[in-house]
Design an enzyme around this catalytic site. Structure first.
Site, PDB file in Angstrom:
ATOM      1  N   HIS A 173       0.558  -1.087   0.154  1.00 13.16           N
ATOM      2  CA  HIS A 173      -0.302  -0.304  -0.265  1.00 13.16           C
ATOM      3  C   HIS A 173       0.871   0.870  -0.071  1.00 13.16           C
ATOM      4  CE1 HIS A 173      -4.060  -1.923   1.846  1.00 13.16           C
ATOM      5  NE2 HIS A 173      -3.581  -2.115   0.219  1.00 13.16           N
ATOM      6  N   GLU A 214       0.874   4.086   1.955  1.00 11.79           N
ATOM      7  CA  GLU A 214       1.114   4.636   3.187  1.00 11.79           C
ATOM      8  C   GLU A 214       2.292   3.505   3.765  1.00 11.79           C
ATOM      9  OE1 GLU A 214      -1.614   3.415   2.047  1.00 11.79           O
ATOM     10  OE2 GLU A 214      -3.357   4.246   3.772  1.00 11.79           O
ATOM     11  N   CYS A 218      -6.560   1.284   5.589  1.00 11.04           N
ATOM     12  CA  CYS A 218      -7.255   0.347   6.453  1.00 11.04           C
ATOM     13  C   CYS A 218      -6.241   0.196   7.872  1.00 11.04           C
ATOM     14  CB  CYS A 218      -6.111  -0.575   5.269  1.00 11.04           C
ATOM     15  SG  CYS A 218      -4.908  -0.768   4.999  1.00 11.04           S
ATOM     16  N   CYS A 222      -2.368  -0.240   7.686  1.00 15.85           N
ATOM     17  CA  CYS A 222      -1.561   1.033   7.397  1.00 15.85           C
ATOM     18  C   CYS A 222      -1.781   1.533   8.727  1.00 15.85           C
ATOM     19  CB  CYS A 222      -2.617   1.492   6.050  1.00 15.85           C
ATOM     20  SG  CYS A 222      -1.686   0.849   4.214  1.00 15.85           S
TER      21      CYS A 222
END
EC number: 3.5.4.33
Lengths: 147, 147
Positions: free
Chosen positions: B56, B58, B86, B89
């Protein structure tokens, strides 16, 4: 014939990884990922060495297994990890849709259960395998650090 | 003199990263990390390209910023990300002790708020910056995929 491929058998391999982390001065958490009784990833915590909070054993195990399998979903995989996963790792395991997670020591403070994180509904969890050895290694690490 | 370094200013840079992800066929999420009005990391979601659920925007932003700073804690850093983080993260951001998180579109289904994840008590959060643009890009991505 007795099945040698028990949860204890694979947790011992994760524990060996935790011992390697211990020797490196890392919080001693180790993991292996198994498919059909075959280890496809062996990892240990490297947050200090890599200066990276995301370098938990489980995160590396997920990346490594997906790389080995050539796909990002860890279907038919079992993760053995010496410590109950944290929120981050539980979140990553959620996305991976891993079939089974077996963990050793419980983490009453920062573990995913206490933190209220959610695993994928398909994922089966077994906790407390080699709990005492895994927990003792953690305690020994923090006791030595406090000296 | 007017301060040009607003949350919108940096979210636009995160949005540019999301557009790059979109062009690559990735779920369009982008991120930047800022210290003292200086961008120290620019990342976008790469889960498809890398076959890795942990890739991801992040997560890459955290790793990249820690690498830039030479330390794993993201003190005085602000993460701008086009979608609400999410659980994974949020868990990583928790460990990083990041000072501030600014996100764009809300994720009512898999966002950390709905999932009940915890950020670090020190972390300040601002949600809904450029919410419409960020959300529209996501909707356009999924609409084109369904075709």
């Amino acid at each position: 014939m007795e099945n040698i491929f028990t949860d204890d058998y694979f947790m011992k391999k994760a524990f060996q990884e935790a011992e390697i982390a211990f020797e490196k001065g890392e919080i001693p958490v180790g993991a292996v990922v198994v498919v059909d009784n075959r280890v496809i990833a062996r990892t240990h915590n490297l947050t200090e060495l890599l200066n990276d909070v995301t370098a938990h054993a489980e995160m590396q195990a997920i990346t490594s297994s997906a790389n080995f399998l050539g796909g990002k979903y860890l279907k038919d995989c079992t993760l053995y990890v010496t410590l109950e996963p944290c929120q981050m790792c539980a979140g990553a395991l959620y996305w991976s849709q891993i079939t089974k997670i077996v963990f050793g020591a419980r983490d009453e403070h920062r573990g995913y259960i206490k933190m209220g994180s959610q695993l994928h509904p398909k994922t089966v969890v077994v906790g407390g395998v080699m709990e005492e050895e895994c927990g003792t290694l953690m305690k020994r690490f923090f006791a030595e650090r406090r000296k």
